[in-house]
Write a protein that holds these residues in place. Structure first.
Motif, mmCIF file in Angstrom:
data_model
loop_
_atom_site.group_PDB
_atom_site.id
_atom_site.type_symbol
_atom_site.label_atom_id
_atom_site.label_comp_id
_atom_site.label_asym_id
_atom_site.label_seq_id
_atom_site.Cartn_x
_atom_site.Cartn_y
_atom_site.Cartn_z
ATOM 1 N N SER A 91 11.829 10.696 2.288
ATOM 2 C CA SER A 91 11.066 11.851 1.810
ATOM 3 C C SER A 91 11.813 13.169 1.942
ATOM 4 O O SER A 91 11.395 14.170 1.391
ATOM 5 N N ALA B 129 -0.755 6.314 2.446
ATOM 6 C CA ALA B 129 0.465 5.576 2.812
ATOM 7 C C ALA B 129 1.661 6.037 1.980
ATOM 8 O O ALA B 129 2.796 6.022 2.448
ATOM 9 N N ALA B 130 1.388 6.458 0.745
ATOM 10 C CA ALA B 130 2.478 6.836 -0.157
ATOM 11 C C ALA B 130 3.003 8.246 0.117
ATOM 12 O O ALA B 130 4.062 8.634 -0.374
ATOM 13 N N SER C 298 -1.206 -7.645 8.614
ATOM 14 C CA SER C 298 -0.146 -8.303 7.852
ATOM 15 C C SER C 298 0.320 -9.567 8.571
ATOM 16 O O SER C 298 0.498 -10.628 7.961
ATOM 17 N N LEU D 59 6.335 1.670 4.706
ATOM 18 C CA LEU D 59 5.997 3.012 5.192
ATOM 19 C C LEU D 59 7.236 3.733 5.674
ATOM 20 O O LEU D 59 7.453 4.886 5.371
ATOM 21 N N ARG D 60 8.053 3.019 6.487
ATOM 22 C CA ARG D 60 9.254 3.648 7.058
ATOM 23 C C ARG D 60 10.187 4.125 5.954
ATOM 24 O O ARG D 60 10.699 5.219 6.002
ATOM 25 N N SER E 209 -3.825 3.610 0.071
ATOM 26 C CA SER E 209 -2.523 3.602 -0.604
ATOM 27 C C SER E 209 -2.040 5.030 -0.879
ATOM 28 O O SER E 209 -0.839 5.306 -0.815
ATOM 29 N N LEU F 229 -0.093 -5.281 3.002
ATOM 30 C CA LEU F 229 -0.361 -4.526 4.228
ATOM 31 C C LEU F 229 0.881 -4.293 5.088
ATOM 32 O O LEU F 229 0.816 -3.592 6.101
ATOM 33 N N ASP F 230 1.997 -4.863 4.680
ATOM 34 C CA ASP F 230 3.226 -4.741 5.465
ATOM 35 C C ASP F 230 3.631 -3.276 5.632
ATOM 36 O O ASP F 230 3.911 -2.600 4.641
ATOM 37 N N PRO F 231 3.655 -2.784 6.874
ATOM 38 C CA PRO F 231 3.981 -1.363 7.062
ATOM 39 C C PRO F 231 5.471 -1.050 6.951
ATOM 40 O O PRO F 231 5.853 0.108 7.057
ATOM 41 N N VAL G 251 0.810 -1.221 0.000
ATOM 42 C CA VAL G 251 0.000 0.000 0.000
ATOM 43 C C VAL G 251 0.842 1.269 0.000
ATOM 44 O O VAL G 251 0.427 2.292 -0.529
ATOM 45 N N ALA G 252 2.025 1.181 0.605
ATOM 46 C CA ALA G 252 2.830 2.391 0.725
ATOM 47 C C ALA G 252 3.745 2.622 -0.470
ATOM 48 O O ALA G 252 4.505 3.580 -0.502
ATOM 49 N N ALA G 253 3.665 1.732 -1.463
ATOM 50 C CA ALA G 253 4.599 1.824 -2.592
ATOM 51 C C ALA G 253 4.192 2.887 -3.602
ATOM 52 O O ALA G 253 4.910 3.154 -4.551
ATOM 53 N N LEU H 108 -1.912 -1.931 10.369
ATOM 54 C CA LEU H 108 -1.434 -2.628 9.166
ATOM 55 C C LEU H 108 -0.575 -3.819 9.571
ATOM 56 O O LEU H 108 -0.697 -4.906 9.008
ATOM 57 N N PRO I 228 0.332 2.503 11.519
ATOM 58 C CA PRO I 228 1.156 1.354 11.099
ATOM 59 C C PRO I 228 0.880 0.097 11.919
ATOM 60 O O PRO I 228 0.978 -1.016 11.404
ATOM 61 N N VAL J 168 8.744 7.178 4.488
ATOM 62 C CA VAL J 168 8.907 8.332 5.361
ATOM 63 C C VAL J 168 10.352 8.789 5.372
ATOM 64 O O VAL J 168 10.650 9.956 5.216
ATOM 65 N N SER K 248 4.557 11.493 2.172
ATOM 66 C CA SER K 248 5.592 11.708 3.183
ATOM 67 C C SER K 248 4.924 11.756 4.550
ATOM 68 O O SER K 248 3.941 12.474 4.741
ATOM 69 N N GLY K 249 5.458 10.966 5.494
ATOM 70 C CA GLY K 249 4.873 10.922 6.823
ATOM 71 C C GLY K 249 3.615 10.080 6.900
ATOM 72 O O GLY K 249 2.971 10.007 7.942
#
Lengths: 126, 126
Positions: free
Chosen positions: A125, B52-53, B110, A118-119, B49, A113-115, A19-21, B106, B103, A122, B55-56
């Motif tokens: 960025s 999640a994408a 996950s 996200l890191r 998504s 769903l793997d967060p 999701v964060a990609a 998620l 997170p 973040v 920044s922050g």
């Protein structure tokens, strides 16, 4: 009322980025939503966990009815939705239907769903 | 190894064992099903998504309407369901609402779907 389109498990294997990609493609979002929707019911979550907990991650429908306290037609209805979403497969053996977990589909959803990503998002960025 | 992020949704943090760890408790199944149900819609998967994408892993509702091509009330309705399920938090800042990914939720989902535990289950059954 429920339309259950056949979904090949390879579809699940092909889909989808975490999701964060980035902003998810509409097709991927649709595919994922279908899988999540199938899990959006407490009975189906329990049924999935019962099958997953069995040796070989496979169970006879005859062993699923009693623990959830529902009739076999009701359990079969729920199972049809899990099959349609590619979360389990169904095999008829004589009188009984046997259901087996599709690990690839679980892996797809778990990965989406793997967060962790996200890191990275973040951190990168700045 | 672990994140130092505040645990906003203690419910999600408390819940739940992986699906293959045994028959899921009814309460856990209910809690999980609510989260999955919130994800059971393509628009909500895309909204998640998009946030999640960022920044922050946070986004203003004003930046979410155009990419999904929906009105702000409709987007807010979808967001309310993601907030209710503990997947995002909502913060009002002046005119706009800001949404941030949780997170921990998620990670919970996950982890629950991680098929790794299947192998252990299968392997340890002999």
């Amino acid at each position: 009322m429920t339309t259950s389109l056949p979904l090949l498990t390879t579809d699940a294997a092909r889909c989808c980025a975490p999701v964060a990609a980035g902003v998810m493609k509409a097709d991927d979002a649709k595919r994922l939503a279908r899988m999540f929707k199938a899990l959006g019911d407490p009975t189906r979550v329990r049924l999935l966990s019962m099958i997953a907990a069995q040796s070989g991650a496979e169970a006879c429908v005859c062993d699923l009815t009693e623990p959830v306290g529902l009739s076999q037609p009701t359990v079969s209805h729920h199972m049809k939705q899990l099959v349609g979403a590619g979360l389990v497969t169904r095999e008829q053996r004589g009188k009984w239907a046997y259901y087996a977990i599709v690990p690839e589909t679980l892996a797809t959803l778990s990965n989406v769903l793997d967060p962790q990503s996200l890191r990275t998002g973040v951190g990168s960025s700045r």
